[in-house]
Design an enzyme around this catalytic site. Structure first.
Site, PDB file in Angstrom:
ATOM      1  CE1 TYR A  25     -10.003  16.903  -2.059  1.00 40.48           C
ATOM      2  CE2 TYR A  25      -8.998  16.495   0.058  1.00 40.48           C
ATOM      3  CZ  TYR A  25      -9.513  16.023  -1.114  1.00 40.48           C
ATOM      4  OH  TYR A  25      -9.539  14.666  -1.362  1.00 40.48           O
ATOM      5  CG  ASN A  54      -3.559   7.318  -5.549  1.00 41.69           C
ATOM      6  OD1 ASN A  54      -4.517   7.997  -5.228  1.00 41.69           O
ATOM      7  ND2 ASN A  54      -2.561   7.806  -6.255  1.00 41.69           N
ATOM      8  CB  VAL A 103      -7.646   5.380  -7.707  1.00 45.44           C
ATOM      9  CG1 VAL A 103      -8.643   4.385  -7.126  1.00 45.44           C
ATOM     10  CG2 VAL A 103      -7.124   6.306  -6.607  1.00 45.44           C
ATOM     11  CD1 TRP A 118     -11.347  11.815   0.646  1.00 49.85           C
ATOM     12  CD2 TRP A 118     -12.576  12.795   2.223  1.00 49.85           C
ATOM     13  NE1 TRP A 118     -10.713  12.981   0.997  1.00 49.85           N
ATOM     14  CE2 TRP A 118     -11.443  13.602   1.964  1.00 49.85           C
ATOM     15  CE3 TRP A 118     -13.494  13.218   3.185  1.00 49.85           C
ATOM     16  CZ2 TRP A 118     -11.213  14.804   2.629  1.00 49.85           C
ATOM     17  CZ3 TRP A 118     -13.266  14.414   3.842  1.00 49.85           C
ATOM     18  CH2 TRP A 118     -12.142  15.204   3.566  1.00 49.85           C
TER      19      TRP A 118
END
Lengths: 351, 351
Positions: free
Chosen positions: B36, B125, B154, B274
């Site tokens: 990530y 979220n 989400v 993001w």
């Protein structure tokens, strides 16, 4: 025999134009075919020819062109006889010998220093190149721009305008045999390209390192795309954080496919650009300023006229001859037999 | 036997926190795996355990969580003992029993009305859902938003927040057997979804007409995507002029592929979102305002806490037992055996 005086009365706020040179752009052909989002618009003011009357409107093609003012009607401001003008609105029907239009549907060019070819090709490709460089990322001298289709009409303008603005360009073209490639690279470099590479180079694992070296590690934040498909995906991966990818064509006929991670984690934004849309959403003043800037660069030799071929339809040619000649041009364009821009010179009777 | 008083001295401008509940989000697992973009950050202030010393820093996972203030150091403003706080910075290491952090790295929640699950799941979220609805298109009540992955954490928040803002949502989910689909549709509708369809419906030629009917012909200008691949291409084609497609995930693991014509002629813009990046590029005040809005909606019952399962690690469990339990959770998550959010409750010794 009588001595005859013809009194012409032009509608208020209109100008009468004589067209000097009008490009046949690929989009014009697509418009006629009905496959382009700009739909054919019919006209009913070709009364002199008997065609295009109120009862029988016709479609006259041509989106771009250079015209000379022949006569100004009452109330016209800022234009006089013999001025050179370009079209301020799409689809005015520039494949004409002459035409009467509202004076605010044309933009005046500087009086001297431009060739007919410069003027005739100003409102589609140079505006596209300028606006793509200007409208998405705030670029400073020394910044880099990356583009594919660098040999296209727009691509060549992008690298010339970028150079004038002190920007560096990383240009991609199709691969071809060694000597053709060498001569193409030389041509693009002579116009101002900083680096010229082929799509094959995108598969080279060492490319990223080379690009980093050329740019001094500076993030590339603008990419211009007229190709689509796999090479565009690879090109997008060369972009840095917060970059913008602007597409204005899809020569590969393949969709634009991007790893979602570029959007999410590198904050890449992907846009389209269409000059017709820009034109609809910007003021007349903005358009005049843009044309003035481009004309200035052309006069100073910073933007070269595109390689072109002029097709003349003489005033004495019959309708049949003219139709055959034009059909032949369309056929040859469809077969890709013109590598240069085609400019129509439609000679009318002296007015 | 002595009566012993332990004097704790906390560094200036820090608060000592006890964690109440900390989610294990999929991104946390990817961070540990090193795949990530948020890289593991090491800490050296776990001195009490003997681990995480200056000589031997360790990585503590956990990006999100709810904590309670145990003690405030000198110079701390706006926080007092027992306040509930959420993290203002990514990767603070919320899988902890307690932690000492700068006071401006947390944001205070309202004193009452929130559940622990609400608080613990607030900063990833709900913020993502809110910011995607807010940051790309100026939407008015009555406007439509389209999304795929509508059943994701989400996605469910998007449709609840959209409803609260008077927006309509067109929601796509994976197809499944009739009764599961019916119960899913009912669940999403109960949360506020205007319409729920499956990706299979995207192949239905009559869909465009139906959508036009539902929206009253109004252009849809925002699409949210966490899927990618073919269904996203089809979804993008339902968008109107000047729309924005915002991607925040790629559950299909397929790239986002869009016809270039959507960009050029419909002026579609494709972005990523993001929350970690949003957080880095926005002020503390903006973050506090956002958390306050979300907490308000939660208190009023307009945002439901996600379905979740709490995994407790007791204070008396040995390191070995705790490690085994956590490993088991990770394995089950990797196998997709949790359909609910996993929330860690790490019980520490009483402080």
């Amino acid at each position: 025999m009588f001595s005859q005086t013809i009194i012409r009365i032009y509608p208020k706020c209109t100008v009468n134009l004589k067209f000097l040179l009008s490009p046949i752009n690929p989009a014009d052909v697509n418009t006629i075919e009905g496959v382009y989002p700009s739909k054919p618009t019919h006209t009913s003011n070709l009364a002199a020819s008997g065609l295009g009357s109120k009862d029988e409107p016709v479609f006259v093609g041509g989106n771009e062109g250079l015209a000379q003012v022949v006569e100004v009607g009452e109330g016209v401001k800022g234009l006089k006889k013999d001025d050179w003008v370009v079209m301020d609105r799409p689809q005015l029907g520039t494949w004409s010998t002459s035409r009467n239009v509202p004076f605010n549907s044309v933009i005046k060019l500087p009086a001297t220093g431009l060739t007919e070819a410069h003027g005739a090709t100003m409102t589609v490709n140079p505006t596209t190149a300028y606006n793509m460089l200007d409208g998405f990322v705030k670029l400073q001298a020394g910044d880099w721009v990356i583009q594919n289709g660098a040999n296209s009409a727009v691509g060549q303008l992008v690298l010339q305008i970028a150079k004038e603005r002190g920007l560096n360009t990383l240009n991609f073209v199709r691969s071809r045999d060694d000597s053709s490639l060498r001569s193409l690279v030389e041509h693009l470099e002579s116009l101002g390209a900083t680096k010229v590479l082929t799509y094959d180079d995108l598969n080279d694992k060492s490319l990223r390192g080379k690009v980093k070296e050329w740019t001094g590690g500076k993030d590339i934040r603008l990419a211009l795309n007229c190709v689509g498909g796999e090479p565009t995906t690879s090109m997008a991966k060369l972009l840095g954080q917060d970059a913008h990818l602007v597409s204005y064509g899809a020569m590969s006929k393949k969709p634009l496919s991007l790893p979602t991670s570029l959007h999410i984690f590198k904050n890449l934004t992907s846009h389209g650009f269409w000059q017709t849309n820009w034109s609809k959403t910007h003021s007349r003043t903005e358009k005049e300023e843009l044309i003035s800037k481009l004309a200035g660069m052309m006069k100073e030799g910073k933007i070269q006229a595109p390689r072109h071929q002029i097709i003349t339809i003489g005033a004495q040619e019959s309708d049949k001859e003219a139709t055959e000649k034009i059909r032949d041009v369309f056929h040859r364009m469809a077969e890709g037999k013109f590598s240069q821009k085609v400019l129509l010179k439609l000679e009318g009777p002296d007015v």
